[in-house]
Design a protein around this motif. Structure first.
Motif, PDB file in Angstrom:
ATOM      1  N   ASP A   1     -10.909 -79.573 -31.197  1.00  0.00           N
ATOM      2  CA  ASP A   1     -11.646 -78.319 -31.360  1.00  0.00           C
ATOM      3  C   ASP A   1     -12.295 -77.890 -30.043  1.00  0.00           C
ATOM      4  O   ASP A   1     -12.246 -76.706 -29.675  1.00  0.00           O
ATOM      5  N   PHE A   2     -12.898 -78.836 -29.329  1.00  0.00           N
ATOM      6  CA  PHE A   2     -13.603 -78.486 -28.099  1.00  0.00           C
ATOM      7  C   PHE A   2     -12.629 -78.002 -27.031  1.00  0.00           C
ATOM      8  O   PHE A   2     -12.861 -76.964 -26.402  1.00  0.00           O
ATOM      9  N   VAL A   3     -11.563 -78.738 -26.820  1.00  0.00           N
ATOM     10  CA  VAL A   3     -10.624 -78.367 -25.759  1.00  0.00           C
ATOM     11  C   VAL A   3      -9.972 -77.025 -26.069  1.00  0.00           C
ATOM     12  O   VAL A   3      -9.777 -76.185 -25.175  1.00  0.00           O
ATOM     13  N   ALA A   4      -9.655 -76.811 -27.342  1.00  0.00           N
ATOM     14  CA  ALA A   4      -9.076 -75.518 -27.722  1.00  0.00           C
ATOM     15  C   ALA A   4     -10.068 -74.393 -27.451  1.00  0.00           C
ATOM     16  O   ALA A   4      -9.685 -73.313 -26.971  1.00  0.00           O
ATOM     17  N   GLY A   5     -11.353 -74.629 -27.715  1.00  0.00           N
ATOM     18  CA  GLY A   5     -12.365 -73.599 -27.465  1.00  0.00           C
ATOM     19  C   GLY A   5     -12.515 -73.273 -25.998  1.00  0.00           C
ATOM     20  O   GLY A   5     -12.679 -72.109 -25.612  1.00  0.00           O
ATOM     21  N   VAL A   6     -12.464 -74.288 -25.139  1.00  0.00           N
ATOM     22  CA  VAL A   6     -12.532 -74.053 -23.698  1.00  0.00           C
ATOM     23  C   VAL A   6     -11.302 -73.290 -23.221  1.00  0.00           C
ATOM     24  O   VAL A   6     -11.396 -72.342 -22.425  1.00  0.00           O
ATOM     25  N   ASP A   7     -10.136 -73.674 -23.716  1.00  0.00           N
ATOM     26  CA  ASP A   7      -8.901 -73.029 -23.283  1.00  0.00           C
ATOM     27  C   ASP A   7      -8.857 -71.547 -23.650  1.00  0.00           C
ATOM     28  O   ASP A   7      -8.349 -70.720 -22.899  1.00  0.00           O
TER      29      ASP A   7
END
Length: 487
Positions: free
Chosen positions: A21-27
């Motif tokens: 979830d976090f990495v997708a949000g940053v991307d």
């Protein structure tokens, strides 16, 4: 960044779900963090080395841990190992071992310890102020390699030290040889003390009918295992699990919790935690198939290499019981030198976990397949033929053979006044430092032990043979740090 979950584990691994979830949000730009880490996920500053680095706090979960993802992941891990307490460590088995030692006793108390345990345990004794009562494994005279720690040796040590606070063993050993953990647990419990097992190399035990039960199932009270050594987890990932007094065990859960936090970072790497969580979920769901496949790969490698003239493979026999997932190659019968074979393999793009003159240890894991293993076997066979010489007697590492002479506790020696002297002048003096061939990182000389001519001889032989000496202030061993006469 390509963020995905190819095996569909996120629903069973809350920390992995948080990482995704976090990495997708940053991307996508939906997240703009104003928290650590300072790279803010910009790969243009120092390169791709920061990709995937997500913190636990304000990363996998909120800064206040409102989602309870770490607690959930650790409850799942405790359940997987069949106990009531578990923590995930980003400090490797080193941190976990030292937490276990800190949870056992009070400064000055004896503790029974296998001499072939990793340096992390000995430094844990320094932290805790415990005094080691060494027990040694049986050494196979044909190979010089260590087998199991005899339960009767543990019983004798406990009988001679009735105020001991626990027993610490490593099982399986670095080379995969095994002790009778169930019998040692019975001996420890008869004396009213807990058994701690450093099973750093056995994370898969207990998750398939093709491998032994894990140490907790065999009666141990605390289990330490590395997730990164044989599971698909990031480096430094480890697990410490315990059967505590809440569940009929001998370990105080509150003391163990404090001991864990004493050495735990306040900024744990979320990617490491998520990978441990994912590896646990993978073992629970697919362990029978994946671990069974690993056993088959190692069996294939053992059979193939056994057909090479002069090679012996360490397998279960009258002298040893050996981890079925461990591949240990004995070279002496080929006449080839292990360091030269290692150099050939490195030239072929293949790195080994360990190589000394007579022994090779390639680590085969769940991430290997027939292609990677056959590449290793082909390269190894070619190198053996290139380096073949006159057969010689098989010798084990110096780490297994030297008898320690204890003169002071590790903690006393660590904090005592010390001086640096020439190695020849150190004989008979008390060492202030830990000295070990690496790998395996098992001490030949430890703080508080007398420096002997025998210890210097085997360490010198390791150096002369092209091996590495670790942890010493002077790895050339021209000088050694010893306690002053005033200490």
């Amino acid at each position: 960044m390509d963020v995905h979950d190819p095996r569909g584990l996120a629903s069973e691994a809350p920390l992995l779900a948080g990482w995704i979830d976090f990495v997708a949000g940053v991307d996508t730009g939906e997240l703009t963090p104003f928290t650590i880490p300072g790279h803010k996920h910009r790969a243009d500053l120092v390169g791709d080395v920061v990709r995937g680095d997500v913190p636990l706090f304000a990363g996998l979960d909120s800064m206040k841990q409102a989602g309870g993802r770490l607690r959930d992941a650790e409850r799942r891990a405790a359940r997987a190992w069949g106990v009531d307490w578990c923590r995930l460590s980003v400090g490797g088995a080193t941190h976990a071992n030292q937490a276990a030692v800190l949870a056992l006793g009070a400064p000055g108390q004896p503790v029974v310890v296998s001499r072939t345990l990793h340096r992390s345990v000995l430094l844990g004794l320094v932290h805790a102020g415990l005094d080691p009562v060494w027990v040694r494994p049986e050494i196979d005279p044909a190979t010089g390699l260590p087998g199991g720690v005899p339960p009767e040796a543990v019983a004798a040590a406990l009988a001679n030290h009735p105020d001991a606070c626990g027993v610490l063993i490593g099982d399986p050993s670095y080379i995969g040889t095994r002790s009778d953990t169930a019998a040692i647990a019975e001996v420890a419990h008869s004396a009213g003390v807990p058994l701690v097992v450093d099973a750093a190399w056995a994370a898969v035990f207990g998750f398939s009918t093709r491998v032994p039960s894990h140490a907790l199932d065999l009666g141990a009270d605390i289990l330490v295992t590395s997730a990164h050594k044989t599971l698909p987890a990031w480096s430094q990932g480890a697990i410490i699990a315990a059967r505590t007094s809440r569940d009929g065990g001998l370990v105080d859960p509150d003391r163990l919790e404090r001991a864990f936090e004493a050495g735990n970072t306040t900024s744990p790497a979320g990617a490491i935690l998520a990978s441990i969580d994912a590896s646990r979920a993978l073992l629970e769901r697919d362990g029978e198939e994946l671990v069974g496949g690993l056993v088959d790969l190692v069996a294939h490698a053992r059979q193939t290499l056994s057909a090479v003239p002069g090679i012996r493979i360490l397998e279960t026999n009258d002298a040893f019981e050996v981890d079925p997932t461990k591949l240990v190659v004995l070279l002496a019968g080929t006449g080839a030198h292990g360091h030269e074979v290692e150099a050939d393999l490195l030239a072929d793009g293949i790195a080994l976990e360990m190589a000394d003159r007579d022994l090779l240890v390639p680590i085969v894991t769940l991430a290997d397949d027939a292609g990677t293993v056959d590449r290793l076997l082909d390269a190894l066979a070619r190198s053996i033929e290139r380096r073949r010489g006159a057969p010689r007697a098989q010798h084990g590492s110096a780490a297994w053979s030297v008898e320690p002479q204890t003169a002071a506790s590790p903690r006393t020696a660590f904090f005592a006044e010390a001086e640096t002297v020439a190695a020849a002048d150190a004989v008979g003096r008390v060492s202030a430092e830990l000295i070990a061939p690496y790998p395996p990182g098992v001490p030949v000389i430890a703080p508080g032990e007398r420096v002997t001519a025998a210890a210097l001889r085997v360490l010198g032989d390791t150096l002369a043979d092209g091996g590495r000496i670790a942890y010493a202030a002077d790895p050339s061993l021209r000088t050694i740090q010893v306690l002053t006469d005033r200490s």
